[in-house]
Enzyme design. Sequence first.
Site, PDB file in Angstrom:
ATOM      1  N   ASP A 360      53.205  42.096  48.172  1.00 35.71           N
ATOM      2  CA  ASP A 360      52.930  40.702  48.519  1.00 35.71           C
ATOM      3  C   ASP A 360      51.995  40.054  47.493  1.00 35.71           C
ATOM      4  O   ASP A 360      51.285  40.729  46.763  1.00 35.71           O
ATOM      5  CB  ASP A 360      52.284  40.622  49.903  1.00 35.71           C
ATOM      6  CG  ASP A 360      50.939  41.317  49.970  1.00 35.71           C
ATOM      7  OD1 ASP A 360      50.788  42.376  49.316  1.00 35.71           O
ATOM      8  OD2 ASP A 360      50.030  40.824  50.657  1.00 35.71           O
ATOM      9  N   GLU A 361      52.010  38.750  47.441  1.00 31.16           N
ATOM     10  CA  GLU A 361      51.058  37.936  46.683  1.00 31.16           C
ATOM     11  C   GLU A 361      50.881  38.411  45.229  1.00 31.16           C
ATOM     12  O   GLU A 361      49.776  38.422  44.693  1.00 31.16           O
ATOM     13  CB  GLU A 361      49.704  37.896  47.400  1.00 31.16           C
ATOM     14  CG  GLU A 361      49.808  37.232  48.768  1.00 31.16           C
ATOM     15  CD  GLU A 361      48.525  37.265  49.566  1.00 31.16           C
ATOM     16  OE1 GLU A 361      48.248  36.296  50.280  1.00 31.16           O
ATOM     17  OE2 GLU A 361      47.807  38.277  49.490  1.00 31.16           O
ATOM     18  N   ALA A 362      51.985  38.798  44.612  1.00 25.95           N
ATOM     19  CA  ALA A 362      51.946  39.244  43.209  1.00 25.95           C
ATOM     20  C   ALA A 362      52.064  38.017  42.296  1.00 25.95           C
ATOM     21  O   ALA A 362      52.975  37.906  41.468  1.00 25.95           O
ATOM     22  CB  ALA A 362      53.073  40.239  42.941  1.00 25.95           C
TER      23      ALA A 362
END
Length: 555
Positions: A360-362
Site C-alpha cells: 500500500d501507499e507506494a
Amino acid sequence: MTAVRLLSTTVATPVEGTQPVRQPRTFPRLFGSLLLVVAAGISTVGAVPAGAEPAPAVRPLGRIVPAPASVQPGGAPYTLTPWTRIRVDDHSREARQIGTYLARILRPSTGYALPVTDDHLPGGIRLRLSPRDQGLGEEGYRLESTRGSLTLTAHKPAGLFHAVQTLRQLLPASVEKDSRQQVPWKVAGGTITDTPRYAYRGAMLDVSRHFFTVDQVKRYIDQLALYKINKLHLHLSDDQGWRIAIDSWPRLATYGGSTQVGGGRGGHYTRKDYQEILGHAASRYLEVVPEIDMPGHTNAALASYAELNCSGIAPPLYTGTDVGFSSLCVPKPVTYDFVDDVVRELAALTPGRYLHIGGDEAHSTSHADYVAFMDKVQPIVAKYGKTVVGWHQLTGATPAKGALAQYWGLDGTSDAEKAQVARAARNGTGLILSPADRVYLDMKYNKDTPLGLDWAGFVEVRRSYDWDPATYLPGAPGSAVAGVEAPLWSETISTSDHIEFMAFPRLPGVAELGWSPASTHDWEAYKVRLAAQGPRMAALGIDFYRSPQVPWPSA
C-alpha cells in the site's frame, strides 16, 4: 490479567456423592440488573461497575457475541457444583488441552476443583470430538445444556475451543474474575448449533509504529479468542521500525527496530519471542499472518542497509507519521536477494499459510516499477510455501493465483479503484474486507476521542457494525469475500489500555460480521447483546469505550 488464568490456590477435590470441601467465604460486590435493563430497552449510559451482573439466576441462551447460527432454548438449566468434572475424549490430546484451559478459566471464580478426566461416567461437562459431525466443519460446534449434563461437541478441535468461548458467555460475567465469587453458576437449558459465515476473521496489530511486548500481544490474543477471531495479522515492518529478527540481515532489527513514533525506544522480537507469540496464538486457535510491507513503508530497512537504496546512501531513522516517501530500489538485484532472505526466514518460522507483503501507499514507486516488483516478489512467497496477502493496491499489478487482496478503501474511494478491486475479485482474487471508515480501530469514535486518527472519519460502534461484507464492494461477487479484518494502527497507540479502548467495543461487532449468519444482522438486537458484554469486559480488566449508542447497564 489475561483471559486465561492459572489456578493460584490448591482446591481440594470432593468425591462425588460426598459433601463439598468448605471454601473460605468471600463477599462479592453488589451486582447491577443487566438483563432487566436490556430487556426493557432502556438506554442507560455510563460506566459499567466492575461487578455488574444480571439479576436472574440464568442468562438467556442466545445472548452471545457473535450471534450463534441456531439457538433452541428449552429445559432445565445445567448447574456447576463443587462435584462437577470436565470429561474429555480419552483419545484426543487437544481435547484434553481445551478441557484444561476451560478448568483454568472456571476454577478461580467458582472455587471448584473441576478435575479434567477421561472417564465415561454420565454428567458433568463433556468435551467431544465427533468424526461423524462433519457438518460442523473445521470450526463449528454444538452445545447441549440439560439439568444433568453440559456437552460440547465439535468435528475439529478449533470448534471445541469456540464452544468453550460460548460457554463462558452463558455463565455470569464474574466467571472471568480471578477470585472466588458467590453467584449461582447456571447455564440455560437448550441447544446451540453454530458454524462461521467466513473462514477468515482477523484482527491486525501494528507493532511497527509503536512496539508491543510479547506479553502485550498475548493479552490481545486472549481477548480476540473470546470473540472467535481466528487470524492475528502482525504488521512487523514500516518506516518507523523493523520488529522481527532476520539472521541474514541482522541490522534490520538491531538498528531498524531501535526506535518508534515520537523517538522513543523501540524493540524487536527475537526468533524465540516470535515463536512464543505463535505458540500462544495456536493454543487459542488463531493463525498468525506476518506482514513485511514493501516496496513502500520501508525506511527502517533502507536506514539499516545502504545498498537497498538506489543512491547507495542510507537515510536516517524515521520517527514521524508521514507515509508514502520510502521505496526499495526496484531495479537493483540486491533488493530481491533481500526479499528472498526475509521471506525464506519468516516462512520457515511461521506455520500458517499466509504471508502478507503489504503493497500500500507506494507513492515513491512508479506504477511500472510497482508492477515489476510484485511480479518478482509474489513467486518468492510461493517458493517458500506461502499464500500471498497484500493490501488492495496489489490488484493494480497482477495478483498471484490464490492471492488475497485486503481492501481498506472508504465509502469515498474512487469508482475506478473500487472497480479495479472488483475486477480482480471476479477473476479469482479473494478479498479480505477492512474498510477504513468502518473497521479501522485506530479511527476516533468522535471528535473528543483522546486517541486515534480521523482521516477516514469518525467511526462509532454502530458504523463499525452496520454493513454487510457480502454486498459492500460494488461489482465484487459475494463468493470472493474470504472474510473481514479489523486493523489497529499504532501511530497514537502505545499501551495495552490504548489497544483495548480503541478495539473494544468495536472489535466484537467485526467478529460478529465474520462469524454470524447474515440473517442475524440487526443493530437494534446487537446493541442489547453488546451491552451484556460490558460487565464481562470489565471483569476481564478491558478498558473499553462506553459508547452512548449502547445501552450499558447502570449500577
